[in-house]
Structures are given as structure tokens and as C-alpha cells.
Design a protein around this motif. Structure first.
Motif: not given
Lengths: 112, 114
Positions: A88-97, B93-107
Motif C-alpha cells: 500500500a502507498l499512502p498519498v496525501y489528499s489534503g486537509a491532513g488526510s 471501515c478504517s481510521v487514521s489518527r492525528g495526520g498520520g498516514n497509517e490506517q487501522f482496519f475494522g473486521p
């Protein structure tokens, strides 16, 4: 546009054999890449990220910018490594996301 | 990390009906994401859900078909409307925190439409 390619849909290896799961990417910026793993009946979870340069469960992955690759390697496969692996490749999509672009995944089957 | 739960875990629905999937996180998170994983396929992002604003949909997905709510920082819902068999998928569903680029996934929620 960004793209992640995992050329192998299925990879079968014998227990104790080396494993290499291939991942190539296309991205105009400076990439940060992840490997996610999904074991049978479990949720998708992060295995490792290139920026941490860790070895997780014996797996390593090196970012090769010249070859635009981030292959996942393990010297000796174990049966418990059988799972679905996604690059997986994270790509900045704006607004801190950041959005994740996933490869199609490789199913690793380790034969006892 | 984050502990994420989804309800229902699976459902079998009739064509033309709608199903709402819930995603609950054990702590406040910045961003929540909804994905679809069709049989034998990779994950495709449906939309990004920010608290207090409209969800941002990816190409090929529209609000009328997949309305999303994000009423607070720990909860989101995805509705699959007017379902057809082509909507049979796992929805994650997934989430990320505080501007981080890592995501955590639901089941995931395994949906079958007959």
C-alpha cells in the motif's frame, strides 16, 4: 497518478524456503510504503512500513527508488505466514488526510 | 493502534433494500474511511468521512448510493442503498489518527445481496 502493482496473485512456497512478494509502485513524490497482511478470518493489519526499517515476524522490505520497488522478503517461510499480503502507498489528499492505494494482493501459501 | 468494531459482521439482504453498517472506534480519531472489497479483489476506497462535514467520495461512488454519516469522532455509518447483487462485497471501515498516514482496519462486514 499513483499505482501499486503486485504481479503475483498467488505464491506457493515450501516451508523453510525463501519468500519474496513483489511490489512495484508509480508515484511522483517521495514514497512511503506499507505492507499489510490479512490472515484467515482476521482483519487487515499493518505488517511493516519502510520508514521504520524493522523486521517483523522475520519479514523485511527495502524501498528501491531506482527500481520503484518495495519487495517483501523472508529467508525461511513458516506455515503461519500463509495469508493475503497487500502492498500500500499512502498519498496525501489534503486537509491532513492520507489515502491508501492498495495493490491487488498476493496470496502466500506455505506448503508443509 | 485503535480498536475498531463493525456491525453487522455479515448480512444477507434482498435486492432493492438498504443496509446500514456501523463503525465504532474505542477512541477519538481524525479520519475514517470506508472501503469495498469485492470477491477476489483488492480494497477500493469508497469515501473519506470527516466529523462535522460531508464525506468525500471517490470516483465511481455517489452519495445517493452510499450515504455516510460521521456524527462524532468515534463513530460512522455507511448505508448501501437500493442494493443489487453487484453490491455483494466486504465493506471495511478504517481510521487514521492525528495526520498520520497509517490506517487501522475494522473486521469488515460481509454483505450478500440476493
Amino acid at each position: 497518478a499513483q499505482r501499486v502493482t503486485q504481479p503475483e496473485k498467488l505464491l506457493s512456497v515450501f516451508k523453510g524456503a525463501p519468500v519474496e512478494l513483489k511490489c512495484n509502485y508509480s508515484y511522483s513524490g517521495s514514497p512511503e510504503l506499507f505492507w499489510y497482511v490479512q490472515y484467515s478470518r482476521q482483519r487487515l493489519q499493518l505488517l511493516l512500513r519502510h520508514i521504520s526499517r524493522e523486521s517483523i515476524k522475520g519479514f523485511t522490505a527495502d524501498l528501491n527508488k531506482g527500481e520503484t520497488s518495495f519487495h517483501l522478503k523472508k529467508p525461511f517461510a513458516q506455515e503461519e505466514d500463509s495469508a493475503m499480503y497487500y502492498c500500500a502507498l499512502p498519498v496525501y489528499s489534503g486537509a491532513g488526510s492520507y489515502q491508501l492505494t492498495f495493490g491487488k494482493g498476493t496470496k502466500l501459501s506455505v506448503i508443509p | 493502534s485503535a480498536v475498531i468494531s463493525q456491525k453487522p459482521s455479515r448480512d444477507i439482504c434482498q435486492r432493492g433494500t438498504s443496509l446500514t453498517i456501523q463503525c465504532q472506534v474505542d477512541s477519538q480519531v481524525t479520519m475514517m474511511f470506508w472501503y469495498r472489497q469485492q470477491p477476489g479483489q483488492s480494497l477500493t476506497l469508497i469515501a473519506t468521512a470527516n466529523q462535522g462535514s460531508e464525506a468525500t467520495y471517490e470516483s465511481g461512488f455517489v452519495i445517493d448510493k452510499f450515504p455516510i454519516s460521521r456524527p462524532n469522532l468515534t463513530f460512522s455509518t455507511l448505508t448501501v442503498s437500493n442494493m443489487s447483487p453487484e453490491d455483494s462485497s466486504i465493506y471495511l471501515c478504517s481510521v487514521s489518527r492525528g495526520g498520520g498516514n497509517e490506517q487501522f482496519f475494522g473486521p469488515g462486514t460481509r454483505l450478500t445481496v440476493l
